[in-house]
Structure formats: C-alpha cells, structure tokens
Enzyme design. Structure first.
Site, PDB file in Angstrom:
ATOM      1  N   HIS A  79      -3.899   3.310   5.914  1.00 59.51           N
ATOM      2  CA  HIS A  79      -4.722   3.504   4.722  1.00 59.51           C
ATOM      3  C   HIS A  79      -5.937   4.398   5.004  1.00 59.51           C
ATOM      4  CE1 HIS A  79      -3.051  -0.140   2.274  1.00 59.51           C
ATOM      5  NE2 HIS A  79      -2.119   0.644   2.761  1.00 59.51           N
ATOM      6  N   GLU A  81      -9.088   4.093   4.336  1.00 60.86           N
ATOM      7  CA  GLU A  81     -10.277   3.440   4.887  1.00 60.86           C
ATOM      8  C   GLU A  81     -10.101   3.162   6.375  1.00 60.86           C
ATOM      9  OE1 GLU A  81      -8.252   2.597   2.422  1.00 60.86           O
ATOM     10  OE2 GLU A  81      -9.181   1.145   1.082  1.00 60.86           O
ATOM     11  N   CYS A 107      -7.552  -2.569  -0.008  1.00 58.31           N
ATOM     12  CA  CYS A 107      -6.626  -3.701   0.056  1.00 58.31           C
ATOM     13  C   CYS A 107      -7.238  -4.772   0.970  1.00 58.31           C
ATOM     14  CB  CYS A 107      -5.264  -3.252   0.603  1.00 58.31           C
ATOM     15  SG  CYS A 107      -5.273  -2.929   2.376  1.00 58.31           S
ATOM     16  N   CYS A 110      -7.654  -3.716   4.702  1.00 58.10           N
ATOM     17  CA  CYS A 110      -8.776  -2.792   4.927  1.00 58.10           C
ATOM     18  C   CYS A 110     -10.106  -3.506   4.718  1.00 58.10           C
ATOM     19  CB  CYS A 110      -8.669  -1.577   4.019  1.00 58.10           C
ATOM     20  SG  CYS A 110      -7.359  -0.454   4.528  1.00 58.10           S
TER      21      CYS A 110
HETATM   22  N1  LIG Z   1      -7.240   1.198  -0.806  1.00 57.03           N
HETATM   23  C1  LIG Z   1      -6.062   1.785  -0.502  1.00 57.03           C
HETATM   24  N2  LIG Z   1      -6.046   2.770   0.435  1.00 57.03           N
HETATM   25  C2  LIG Z   1      -4.895   3.427   0.722  1.00 57.03           C
HETATM   26  O1  LIG Z   1      -4.894   4.343   1.543  1.00 57.03           O
HETATM   27  N3  LIG Z   1      -3.723   3.062   0.062  1.00 57.03           N
HETATM   28  C3  LIG Z   1      -2.500   3.846   0.276  1.00 57.03           C
HETATM   29  C4  LIG Z   1      -1.279   3.183   0.821  1.00 57.03           C
HETATM   30  C5  LIG Z   1      -0.152   3.939   0.130  1.00 57.03           C
HETATM   31  O2  LIG Z   1       0.046   5.211   0.772  1.00 57.03           O
HETATM   32  C6  LIG Z   1      -0.712   4.172  -1.257  1.00 57.03           C
HETATM   33  C7  LIG Z   1      -0.478   3.035  -2.235  1.00 57.03           C
HETATM   34  O3  LIG Z   1       0.873   2.963  -2.587  1.00 57.03           O
HETATM   35  P1  LIG Z   1       1.376   2.931  -4.109  1.00 57.03           P
HETATM   36  O4  LIG Z   1       0.234   2.461  -4.982  1.00 57.03           O
HETATM   37  O5  LIG Z   1       1.766   4.351  -4.450  1.00 57.03           O
HETATM   38  O6  LIG Z   1       2.540   1.990  -4.078  1.00 57.03           O
HETATM   39  O7  LIG Z   1      -2.113   4.307  -1.043  1.00 57.03           O
HETATM   40  C8  LIG Z   1      -3.696   2.057  -0.836  1.00 57.03           C
HETATM   41  C9  LIG Z   1      -4.842   1.392  -1.151  1.00 57.03           C
HETATM   42  C10 LIG Z   1      -4.804   0.289  -2.169  1.00 57.03           C
HETATM   43  O8  LIG Z   1      -5.498  -0.815  -1.832  1.00 57.03           O
HETATM   44 ZN   LIG Z   2      -5.871  -0.815   2.886  1.00 59.01          ZN
END
Ligand SMILES: Nc1nc(=O)n([C@H]2C[C@H](O)[C@@H](COP(=O)(O)O)O2)cc1CO
Ligand SMILES: [Zn+2]
Length: 156
Positions: A79, A81, A107, A110
């Site tokens: 992710h 973060e 999430c 993170c």
């Molecule tokens: N805060 C976040 N940072 C992130 O980098 N992500 C990333 C993980 C996946 O590559 C994508 C979420 O997948 P989706 O919503 O298309 O299925 O975003 C997701 C979140 C959400 O909490």
């Molecule tokens: Zn995350």
C-alpha cells in the site's frame, strides 16, 4: 515595491497534491493511491504509491481481483502508506508526530503501521471503504492510539 503574494496554496493542499502526484505512478488499473509524509516542520520525509514488491518487473504480479488469492492483486500490492514509511531513509525518530497525506483512508494494516512509525495525524482525500469492517478497525486503531485524522478537499 510590490506586496508579497498572499494567495499561495496551503500546506494541506501542497502535501496532498504531492500525494496525488505520487498516485499517478501507480500501475493499479482500478485504484491509484499516493501518500506523502510531512514532518512537524513542513518538510517532506517521504512519498509512496501502491505497487507490487520491489517493482523490478510489475508484470510478474496480477493486477486484477480474483477469488483465488494467488491471482488477486490484493495479495501482492504494497500500500501507498506502507511504501511511504518504507521509502524513508532517515531515522524513524524523524517521523514522530508527522502527518501522512494519503489519497485514500488507510486500511487497518496501514493504520497499525503508521501508529508504530510514530505518525500523529492522517489527512485523507477519499474514503471509498467507509463503513466497512476494515475501515472500522482502522478507525478504532487510530482512535485508540491517539492518531487524529481529517478529510480535506483539493480544488480541481
Ligand atoms: N489506503 C489504501 N492504500 C492503498 O495503497 N490501497 C491500494 C491497494 C490496492 O492496490 C488498491 C485497492 O484495491 P481496490 O479498491 O481497487 O480493490 O489500493 C488501498 C487502500 C485502501 O485502504
Ligand atoms: Zn493499507
């Protein structure tokens, strides 16, 4: 003597625009996320975006969603973060009380990571998973650990 410019963008807008710029590097076809960590003196410590491990060849990993965890992007993506924390080359002491600007609410994994890194505040743009179990766990983790969070909007 001309007066100084006063209509400059705020720190919030500046750091969020850096996070948005980082998100433009993401190869995720559905969700591009960027993060920018700024310390308490308004210095940028690090940036990151969601991508596969090492990024030497991100064609080696799937970019779609699947019921099979082996073929699901979520199994492999680091992710934004997490990458922002890991990309920092200095001492984690510098991250105490820092603010993470992220284009999507963190999430719960993170959230834990940011707490452990010493981050004091999360500023986010979008919260498309608001109300989900993961989102509730994330908020509980941040609330319990005294990490504040707030949403900002950035002009188009
Ligand atoms: N805060 C976040 N940072 C992130 O980098 N992500 C990333 C993980 C996946 O590559 C994508 C979420 O997948 P989706 O919503 O298309 O299925 O975003 C997701 C979140 C959400 O909490
Ligand atoms: Zn995350």
């Amino acid at each position: 003597m001309p007066d100084k410019r006063r209509d400059v963008i705020s720190w919030d807008e500046f750091f969020m625009r850096v996070a948005i710029a980082a998100s433009l590097r993401s190869k995720d076809p559905i969700t591009q996320v960027g993060a920018c960590i700024a310390d308490t003196n308004h210095r940028i410590l690090s940036v990151g975006y969601n991508g596969t491990p090492s990024a030497i060849n991100d064609d080696d990993f799937p970019w779609g969603s699947s019921d099979d965890p082996l073929r699901d992007k979520h199994s492999y993506v680091v992710h934004a973060e997490a990458n922002a924390v890991l990309n920092y080359r200095g001492s984690l002491k510098d991250m105490q009380g820092a603010t993470v600007y992220v284009t999507l609410f963190p999430c719960h994994e993170c959230a834990k990571l940011l707490v452990q890194a010493g981050v004091g505040e999360v500023v986010y743009l979008d919260d498309k998973y608001e109300g989900t179990l993961d989102n509730q766990i994330s908020r509980r983790c941040l609330d319990t650990c005294g990490v504040t969070y707030r949403r900002v909007a950035v002009p188009a």
